[in-house]
Design an enzyme around this catalytic site. Structure first.
Site, PDB file in Angstrom:
ATOM      1  N   LYS A  41       0.840  -1.207   0.000  1.00 12.82           N
ATOM      2  CA  LYS A  41       0.000   0.000   0.000  1.00 12.82           C
ATOM      3  C   LYS A  41       0.876   1.259   0.000  1.00 12.82           C
ATOM      4  O   LYS A  41       2.069   1.191   0.303  1.00 12.82           O
ATOM      5  CB  LYS A  41      -0.901  -0.020   1.238  1.00 12.82           C
ATOM      6  CG  LYS A  41      -0.135   0.080   2.553  1.00 12.82           C
ATOM      7  CD  LYS A  41      -1.026  -0.195   3.754  1.00 12.82           C
ATOM      8  CE  LYS A  41      -0.248  -0.066   5.053  1.00 12.82           C
ATOM      9  NZ  LYS A  41      -1.032  -0.511   6.216  1.00 12.82           N
ATOM     10  N   ARG A 139     -10.457  -0.073  14.742  1.00 16.18           N
ATOM     11  CA  ARG A 139     -10.244   0.697  13.524  1.00 16.18           C
ATOM     12  C   ARG A 139     -11.120   0.044  12.460  1.00 16.18           C
ATOM     13  O   ARG A 139     -12.332   0.097  12.555  1.00 16.18           O
ATOM     14  CB  ARG A 139      -8.748   0.725  13.188  1.00 16.18           C
ATOM     15  CG  ARG A 139      -8.387   1.729  12.124  1.00 16.18           C
ATOM     16  CD  ARG A 139      -6.902   1.702  11.792  1.00 16.18           C
ATOM     17  NE  ARG A 139      -6.505   0.511  11.053  1.00 16.18           N
ATOM     18  CZ  ARG A 139      -5.280   0.291  10.593  1.00 16.18           C
ATOM     19  NH1 ARG A 139      -4.317   1.169  10.796  1.00 16.18           N
ATOM     20  NH2 ARG A 139      -5.000  -0.803   9.920  1.00 16.18           N
ATOM     21  N   HIS A 180      -5.955  -7.363  12.879  1.00 15.13           N
ATOM     22  CA  HIS A 180      -4.747  -6.527  12.937  1.00 15.13           C
ATOM     23  C   HIS A 180      -4.495  -6.134  14.389  1.00 15.13           C
ATOM     24  O   HIS A 180      -5.422  -5.806  15.116  1.00 15.13           O
ATOM     25  CB  HIS A 180      -5.002  -5.293  12.063  1.00 15.13           C
ATOM     26  CG  HIS A 180      -3.784  -4.510  11.683  1.00 15.13           C
ATOM     27  ND1 HIS A 180      -2.615  -5.079  11.230  1.00 15.13           N
ATOM     28  CD2 HIS A 180      -3.560  -3.169  11.637  1.00 15.13           C
ATOM     29  CE1 HIS A 180      -1.737  -4.125  10.944  1.00 15.13           C
ATOM     30  NE2 HIS A 180      -2.283  -2.959  11.194  1.00 15.13           N
ATOM     31  N   ARG A 236       1.472 -10.725   7.221  1.00 11.93           N
ATOM     32  CA  ARG A 236       1.114  -9.573   6.384  1.00 11.93           C
ATOM     33  C   ARG A 236       2.061  -8.397   6.664  1.00 11.93           C
ATOM     34  O   ARG A 236       1.629  -7.332   7.067  1.00 11.93           O
ATOM     35  CB  ARG A 236      -0.313  -9.168   6.768  1.00 11.93           C
ATOM     36  CG  ARG A 236      -1.259  -8.928   5.666  1.00 11.93           C
ATOM     37  CD  ARG A 236      -2.673  -8.705   6.175  1.00 11.93           C
ATOM     38  NE  ARG A 236      -2.767  -7.952   7.381  1.00 11.93           N
ATOM     39  CZ  ARG A 236      -3.314  -8.386   8.529  1.00 11.93           C
ATOM     40  NH1 ARG A 236      -3.855  -9.579   8.603  1.00 11.93           N
ATOM     41  NH2 ARG A 236      -3.326  -7.617   9.607  1.00 11.93           N
ATOM     42  N   TYR A 282      14.102  30.547   7.534  1.00 12.09           N
ATOM     43  CA  TYR A 282      12.969  31.295   8.082  1.00 12.09           C
ATOM     44  C   TYR A 282      13.000  31.364   9.602  1.00 12.09           C
ATOM     45  O   TYR A 282      13.217  30.347  10.265  1.00 12.09           O
ATOM     46  CB  TYR A 282      11.645  30.634   7.674  1.00 12.09           C
ATOM     47  CG  TYR A 282      11.330  30.738   6.207  1.00 12.09           C
ATOM     48  CD1 TYR A 282      11.367  31.951   5.533  1.00 12.09           C
ATOM     49  CD2 TYR A 282      10.942  29.603   5.496  1.00 12.09           C
ATOM     50  CE1 TYR A 282      11.055  32.035   4.191  1.00 12.09           C
ATOM     51  CE2 TYR A 282      10.624  29.672   4.152  1.00 12.09           C
ATOM     52  CZ  TYR A 282      10.677  30.888   3.496  1.00 12.09           C
ATOM     53  OH  TYR A 282      10.359  30.958   2.171  1.00 12.09           O
ATOM     54  N   CYS A 329      12.336  24.228   4.691  1.00 15.42           N
ATOM     55  CA  CYS A 329      11.406  25.028   3.884  1.00 15.42           C
ATOM     56  C   CYS A 329      10.670  24.105   2.916  1.00 15.42           C
ATOM     57  O   CYS A 329      10.867  22.900   2.917  1.00 15.42           O
ATOM     58  CB  CYS A 329      12.158  26.102   3.121  1.00 15.42           C
ATOM     59  SG  CYS A 329      13.281  27.063   4.166  1.00 15.42           S
ATOM     60  N   MET A 330       9.847  24.686   2.058  1.00 13.50           N
ATOM     61  CA  MET A 330       9.050  23.852   1.151  1.00 13.50           C
ATOM     62  C   MET A 330       9.923  23.060   0.171  1.00 13.50           C
ATOM     63  O   MET A 330       9.679  21.875  -0.068  1.00 13.50           O
ATOM     64  CB  MET A 330       8.048  24.707   0.375  1.00 13.50           C
ATOM     65  CG  MET A 330       7.140  23.871  -0.521  1.00 13.50           C
ATOM     66  SD  MET A 330       5.933  24.828  -1.419  1.00 13.50           S
ATOM     67  CE  MET A 330       4.765  25.222  -0.144  1.00 13.50           C
ATOM     68  N   ASP A 331      10.939  23.719  -0.387  1.00 13.28           N
ATOM     69  CA  ASP A 331      11.747  23.092  -1.439  1.00 13.28           C
ATOM     70  C   ASP A 331      13.200  22.918  -1.068  1.00 13.28           C
ATOM     71  O   ASP A 331      13.981  22.435  -1.879  1.00 13.28           O
ATOM     72  CB  ASP A 331      11.719  23.953  -2.712  1.00 13.28           C
ATOM     73  CG  ASP A 331      10.338  24.423  -3.038  1.00 13.28           C
ATOM     74  OD1 ASP A 331       9.535  23.587  -3.468  1.00 13.28           O
ATOM     75  OD2 ASP A 331      10.050  25.620  -2.822  1.00 13.28           O
TER      76      ASP A 331
END
Ligand SMILES: *Cc1c(COP(=O)(O)O)cnc(C)c1O
Length: 392
Positions: A41, A139, A180, A236, A282, A329-331
């Site tokens: 998954k 769950r 599970h 599993r 930042y 930071c983002m990038d």
């Protein structure tokens, strides 16, 4: 997603398929006579769905498991024909497509059985179903424990009754029952035993209702490695397939003989000297107390580098260890390398499996999370290169 050749992107995820096959072999060694269903998954925990599925099968997995129906269909579209279970259904699911693709589907409630039976009647096929018992995780699954004092009836019992009726009609075939663990990573926790007992009861209930089960399974990676008595007919595992320890407090990946399959690297974008006291990134949460060299690394939280690892995430550069300096930071993020000579274009390693390379567990510790989240979040923006021969 390129498999070979130069990449226009200055960072990449490399996945060693031979490590995936090796790790499945290690898990088989723990599973005894139980078969291994490799869980792929979430794009194989960020490692690449189809190549990892093939490598796991080459390593001896007898089945594949995914959460989402779309993940199951993607495997079939790629030509992967192994037994395949998906377990996260909602009422909008395209049951006809799953049936046509010969995907086994987990049912947690009678409505799911009805959807599958209706699709089966439309197509003239038999739906392959596994009943999911909730033995205490609270769950997914039909709750298999009593809820009200004095009333022994359970949701799982109702699910079994409904399944037996549809099975007698020929619309569905119940292939298995599974559950599970909540605490598999703490094998001594009392819920581990309690869930094993509740699962044995659930299996007995299904068999007494006349369901002729092929498989009964309960164990994820941690249980496969620490609680062999819970293996039943199938295990599993997910995380351990990718070479990470599901029980880092008890044993490292190396202790378990697992090989981390994922490496993450980037090329330094900018190198510069800054003076003592100059704030970095930042919010200036980091400021060196002496003049130093900083480098800018072109990977950020949009790529999956956790912002919570600001100031702490480990990297290797020029053969040495450093930490992220200031905020992610983002990038991009910045690393203070002191006086170590570094040039733009040099390789920075975030994850690797060589001695001394940073590990997913170290990133998890730095970010206050688990290694599962570190690897599965290296995002689709990054090219993935698959190396090794397994499953090709
Ligand atoms: C994700 C998942 C697994 C695999 O768990 P790991 O801890 O990664 O081994 C097994 N079963 C189910 C139902 C899951 O959701």
């Amino acid at each position: 997603m390129s498999d070979a050749g130069p990449s226009p992107w200055p960072a990449q995820v490399t996945v060693d398929l031979d490590a995936v096959a090796h790790n499945v072999g290690v898990l088989r060694g723990h599973a005894g006579s139980a078969g291994v269903m490799a869980v792929v998954k979430a794009d194989a925990y960020g490692h690449g769905l189809v190549p990892c599925a093939r490598a796991a099968l080459a390593g001896g997995a007898v089945a594949l498991g995914v959460a989402q129906p779309a993940e199951a269909l993607a495997l079939r579209e790629a030509g992967v024909a192994a037994p395949l279970l998906c377990w996260l259904l909602t009422p909008s699911v395209d049951a006809d497509a799953l049936l046509a693709a010969d995907v086994q589907v987990a049912a947690s409630a009678p409505w799911a059985l009805d959807l599958l039976a209706a699709a089966a009647r439309r197509s003239g096929r038999t739906a392959q179903v596994q009943l999911k018992a909730d033995t205490g995780l609270s769950r997914g699954g039909a709750f298999a424990l009593p809820v009200e004092p004095g009333d022994p009836r359970t949701d799982f019992e109702a699910l079994v009754r409904h399944a037996a009726a549809l099975s007698a009609e020929g619309a569905i075939r119940v292939v298995g029952v599974f559950s599970h663990f909540a605490y598999a990573d703490a094998p001594e926790h009392p819920t581990v035993r309690a869930q094993q007992e509740a699962f044995a009861d659930a299996v007995r209930l299904a068999e007494r209702a006349g369901l002729d089960l092929e498989v009964r399974h309960l164990s994820n990676s941690a249980a496969t490695l620490t609680t062999p008595a819970a293996a039943w007919d199938m295990v599993r595992p997910g995380l351990a397939v990718y070479g990470l320890s599901p029980v880092p407090e008890l044993a490292s990946a190396a202790d378990l003989g697992l090989r981390p399959a994922m490496s993450v690297s980037a090329r330094v974008a900018v190198v510069k000297r800054i003076p003592a006291g100059q704030g970095v990134s930042y919010g200036h949460t980091y400021a060196p107390d002496h003049a130093t060299t900083v480098v800018d690394v072109p990977l950020g939280y949009a790529d999956g580098v956790p912002r919570h690892a600001s100031g702490t995430g480990p990297v290797q550069l020029a053969g040495r260890r450093f930490r992220v300096s200031g905020r992610v930071c983002m990038d991009q993020f910045v690393v203070d390398v002191g006086d170590v000579p570094v040039a733009a274009g040099d390789e920075v390693l975030l994850l690797g499996d060589a001695d001394g390379a940073p590990t997913a567990q170290e990133w998890a510790d730095a970010a206050g999370t688990i290694s599962y989240e570190i690897v599965s979040r290296f995002g689709p923006r990054l090219p993935r290169r698959h190396v090794g021969e397994a499953g090709r």
